[in-house]
Design a protein around this motif. Structure first.
Motif, PDB file in Angstrom:
ATOM      1  N   VAL A  48       0.829  -1.204   0.000  1.00 41.44           N
ATOM      2  CA  VAL A  48       0.000   0.000   0.000  1.00 41.44           C
ATOM      3  C   VAL A  48       0.863   1.253   0.000  1.00 41.44           C
ATOM      4  CG1 VAL A  48      -1.753   1.314   1.253  1.00 41.44           C
ATOM      5  CG2 VAL A  48      -1.888  -1.194   1.177  1.00 41.44           C
ATOM      6  N   ALA A  49       1.724   1.368   1.014  1.00 37.90           N
ATOM      7  CA  ALA A  49       2.560   2.559   1.136  1.00 37.90           C
ATOM      8  C   ALA A  49       3.723   2.250   2.054  1.00 37.90           C
ATOM      9  CB  ALA A  49       1.754   3.742   1.665  1.00 37.90           C
ATOM     10  N   ALA A  50       4.789   3.047   1.919  1.00 38.22           N
ATOM     11  CA  ALA A  50       5.952   2.868   2.775  1.00 38.22           C
ATOM     12  C   ALA A  50       6.610   4.208   3.031  1.00 38.22           C
ATOM     13  CB  ALA A  50       6.947   1.895   2.139  1.00 38.22           C
ATOM     14  N   ILE A  51       7.291   4.281   4.140  1.00 35.53           N
ATOM     15  CA  ILE A  51       8.048   5.477   4.477  1.00 35.53           C
ATOM     16  C   ILE A  51       9.395   5.036   5.016  1.00 35.53           C
ATOM     17  CG2 ILE A  51       6.958   5.629   6.771  1.00 35.53           C
ATOM     18  CD1 ILE A  51       7.190   8.736   6.453  1.00 35.53           C
ATOM     19  N   ARG A  52      10.434   5.573   4.435  1.00 31.75           N
ATOM     20  CA  ARG A  52      11.775   5.204   4.863  1.00 31.75           C
ATOM     21  C   ARG A  52      12.127   5.902   6.170  1.00 31.75           C
ATOM     22  NH1 ARG A  52      15.152   2.571   1.318  1.00 31.75           N
ATOM     23  NH2 ARG A  52      14.391   2.324  -0.828  1.00 31.75           N
ATOM     24  N   SER A  53      13.229   5.444   6.765  1.00 33.65           N
ATOM     25  CA  SER A  53      13.713   6.091   7.975  1.00 33.65           C
ATOM     26  C   SER A  53      14.057   7.552   7.691  1.00 33.65           C
ATOM     27  CB  SER A  53      14.930   5.354   8.522  1.00 33.65           C
ATOM     28  OG  SER A  53      15.957   5.295   7.553  1.00 33.65           O
ATOM     29  N   SER A  54      14.414   7.838   6.448  1.00 34.23           N
ATOM     30  CA  SER A  54      14.742   9.206   6.041  1.00 34.23           C
ATOM     31  C   SER A  54      13.502  10.082   5.874  1.00 34.23           C
ATOM     32  CB  SER A  54      15.501   9.183   4.712  1.00 34.23           C
ATOM     33  OG  SER A  54      14.673   8.648   3.686  1.00 34.23           O
ATOM     34  N   GLY A  55      12.336   9.437   5.775  1.00 30.74           N
ATOM     35  CA  GLY A  55      11.093  10.186   5.587  1.00 30.74           C
ATOM     36  C   GLY A  55      10.535  10.135   4.179  1.00 30.74           C
ATOM     37  N   SER A  56      11.307   9.611   3.231  1.00 35.05           N
ATOM     38  CA  SER A  56      10.787   9.537   1.869  1.00 35.05           C
ATOM     39  C   SER A  56       9.686   8.495   1.806  1.00 35.05           C
ATOM     40  CB  SER A  56      11.897   9.220   0.880  1.00 35.05           C
ATOM     41  OG  SER A  56      12.374   7.907   1.059  1.00 35.05           O
TER      42      SER A  56
END
Length: 126
Positions: A48-56
């Protein structure tokens, strides 16, 4: 012991909104990429969706413009804001954590996430 606990699922009419939360414990949250996946009856689990540790962030084409993923590292929590919901969004939604330093991490690939929550049901009525 790592725990991911989702909340916020429920029943909503088409066109409505829901906000999912996933509270993480037992890990250093800021070091993890976080993802949301879903699985409808008789179908495979899908990204569905993802967010990296960097915020992207990244999201599936089917939810672009409707769903927004975010994270609060101070609260060890990842969120999924779901707007303009459709009946085809009906599924069990899972959050997952993948170590950011894992070289093979692919945010769209469920197998590259090491930890999973128990899931929360989202039902969208027509």
């Amino acid at each position: 012991q790592v725990q991911l606990v989702e909340s916020g699922g429920g029943l909503v009419q088409a066109g409505g909104s829901l906000s999912l939360s996933c509270a993480a414990s037992g890990l250093t949250f800021r070091n993890y990429n976080m993802g949301w996946f879903r699985q409808a009856p008789g179908k495979e689990r899908e990204f569905v969706a993802a967010i990296r540790s960097s915020g992207s962030t990244a999201s599936a084409d089917s939810v672009k413009g409707r769903f927004t993923i975010s994270r609060d590292n101070a609260k060890n929590t990842v969120y999924l804001q779901m707007n303009s919901l459709k009946p085809e969004d009906t599924a069990v939604y899972y959050c997952a954590a993948g170590l950011a330093l894992y070289s093979a991490y692919d945010r769209r690939n469920a197998h590259t996430y090491g930890y999973w929550g128990q899931g929360t049901q989202v039902t969208v009525s027509s």
